[in-house]
Design a protein around this motif. Structure first.
Motif, PDB file in Angstrom:
ATOM      1  N   LEU A 169      32.765   1.259 -61.698  1.00 34.51           N
ATOM      2  CA  LEU A 169      31.405   1.477 -61.187  1.00 34.51           C
ATOM      3  C   LEU A 169      30.513   2.116 -62.252  1.00 34.51           C
ATOM      4  O   LEU A 169      29.378   1.695 -62.462  1.00 34.51           O
ATOM      5  N   LEU A 170      31.053   3.138 -62.912  1.00 40.64           N
ATOM      6  CA  LEU A 170      30.251   3.871 -63.906  1.00 40.64           C
ATOM      7  C   LEU A 170      29.852   2.980 -65.080  1.00 40.64           C
ATOM      8  O   LEU A 170      28.794   3.163 -65.679  1.00 40.64           O
ATOM      9  N   ASN A 171      30.708   2.010 -65.382  1.00 47.38           N
ATOM     10  CA  ASN A 171      30.390   1.093 -66.489  1.00 47.38           C
ATOM     11  C   ASN A 171      29.203   0.182 -66.185  1.00 47.38           C
ATOM     12  O   ASN A 171      28.671  -0.472 -67.073  1.00 47.38           O
ATOM     13  N   ASP A 179      18.387   8.852 -67.493  1.00 44.64           N
ATOM     14  CA  ASP A 179      18.863  10.025 -66.743  1.00 44.64           C
ATOM     15  C   ASP A 179      20.216   9.751 -66.103  1.00 44.64           C
ATOM     16  O   ASP A 179      21.077  10.624 -66.013  1.00 44.64           O
ATOM     17  N   PHE A 180      20.384   8.521 -65.638  1.00 44.88           N
ATOM     18  CA  PHE A 180      21.607   8.180 -64.900  1.00 44.88           C
ATOM     19  C   PHE A 180      22.775   7.951 -65.854  1.00 44.88           C
ATOM     20  O   PHE A 180      23.915   8.232 -65.523  1.00 44.88           O
ATOM     21  N   GLN A 185      28.202   9.284 -67.948  1.00 46.36           N
ATOM     22  CA  GLN A 185      29.127   9.709 -69.014  1.00 46.36           C
ATOM     23  C   GLN A 185      29.828  11.003 -68.601  1.00 46.36           C
ATOM     24  O   GLN A 185      31.006  11.193 -68.852  1.00 46.36           O
ATOM     25  N   ALA A 186      29.073  11.890 -67.942  1.00 37.30           N
ATOM     26  CA  ALA A 186      29.660  13.168 -67.506  1.00 37.30           C
ATOM     27  C   ALA A 186      30.758  12.924 -66.470  1.00 37.30           C
ATOM     28  O   ALA A 186      31.813  13.570 -66.499  1.00 37.30           O
ATOM     29  N   LEU A 187      30.534  11.972 -65.561  1.00 40.51           N
ATOM     30  CA  LEU A 187      31.559  11.672 -64.552  1.00 40.51           C
ATOM     31  C   LEU A 187      32.793  11.025 -65.196  1.00 40.51           C
ATOM     32  O   LEU A 187      33.926  11.282 -64.785  1.00 40.51           O
ATOM     33  N   PHE A 251      26.797  20.633 -68.486  1.00 38.97           N
ATOM     34  CA  PHE A 251      25.319  20.679 -68.542  1.00 38.97           C
ATOM     35  C   PHE A 251      24.736  19.375 -67.982  1.00 38.97           C
ATOM     36  O   PHE A 251      23.750  19.387 -67.253  1.00 38.97           O
ATOM     37  N   ASN A 252      25.355  18.250 -68.354  1.00 39.00           N
ATOM     38  CA  ASN A 252      24.868  16.949 -67.852  1.00 39.00           C
ATOM     39  C   ASN A 252      25.020  16.824 -66.344  1.00 39.00           C
ATOM     40  O   ASN A 252      24.185  16.238 -65.666  1.00 39.00           O
TER      41      ASN A 252
END
Length: 273
Positions: A169-171, A179-180, A185-187, A251-252
């Motif tokens: 999903l993140l890919n 912003d997303f 990347q943080a997830l 932070f992200n």
């Protein structure tokens, strides 16, 4: 509830604007048929009333000169905000959709999308997974293209330990969705933390790192940041600068304006230089 848009004139102004404003927020859009910016604004407002619970009352100034003069309309479009029978200044000129959304949020209005997303976040925070799944399915069917939904779905899958599906999903979030993309990347980094927790090593540093990863996963960010910072100060090279990168990930996740981000950015800068 959904809003609606209505043509208003001198004869129905009192009823459709003033009376209605005791139940719902009313935006009065003074416009003219010959005005270019008015034509740009109109479809934006009509789109937003399908998402938010407010009313757009459209007044053609050429047909209703007395209303325009009563409210001191000098240029169009001129949008006024009416609440509880009181008429307040809104904005003059065509704003972008994002700017109008910003204005609505300052008026404490939430769109159906924002309300559903908030309900989903609450369900996930309370580990009420059946409700979370139901809300996610609903959001995906209504808003298939919103990256916010993809991020929440990935977050949900990470909690359920379905990390491969979460990564897929993140890919789908592209680098130009700025912003997303940072959040995605943080997830992905959270998924890495999950792996690092499982393989904590022998040394004190490795164990501290695994513990800080665990704290991040349980969202105990103050403790996690404090521990990662300690690792940075003890051994900067550990895990290829892993502790500093981990702090950037948090932070992200929190966003630039979060007090913890501001506090630990400063501490990290002092540590590094």
């Amino acid at each position: 509830r959904m809003g609606y848009s209505i043509d208003v004139n001198q004869s129905n102004f009192e009823q459709e604007v003033i009376q209605v404003s005791y139940k719902s927020l009313v935006l009065v859009d003074f416009y003219a048929t010959w005005c270019g910016p008015c034509q740009i604004l109109k479809p934006i407002l009509e789109k937003l009333v399908t998402e938010y619970d407010f009313i757009v009352a459209k007044i053609d100034i050429d047909q209703n000169p007395e209303l325009a003069s009563q409210y001191g309309v000098e240029g169009v479009p001129d949008v006024r905000i009416v609440r509880q029978g009181e008429i307040h200044p809104g904005f003059v000129g065509a704003l972008t959709e994002a700017q109008i959304r910003q204005t609505l949020s300052q008026l404490n209005l939430k769109s159906n999308f924002e309300q559903s997303l908030e309900a989903l976040k609450n369900a996930i925070a309370q580990k009420d997974f059946p409700t979370g799944k139901q809300l996610l399915d609903q959001l995906f069917s209504q808003y298939p293209d919103r990256p916010e939904v993809v991020l929440e779905a990935a977050n949900f899958l990470i909690l359920l330990n379905q990390t491969e599906n979460a990564e897929k999903l993140l890919n789908t979030i592209r680098e130009d969705q700025r912003d997303f993309f940072a959040k995605a990347q943080a997830l992905k980094q959270l998924i890495q933390f999950k792996k690092d927790v499982t393989f904590s090593g022998e040394s004190q540093l490795e164990q501290n790192y695994a513990k800080a990863c665990q704290l991040t996963l349980t969202e105990d960010y103050p403790e996690a940041l404090s521990l990662f910072l300690e690792i940075v100060s003890t051994n900067r090279k550990f895990k290829e600068d892993g502790a500093r990168k981990a702090m950037l990930t948090i932070f992200n996740l929190l966003g630039d304006d979060h007090p913890l981000t501001k506090e630990y950015r400063k501490k990290l800068m002092l540590q590094l230089y």
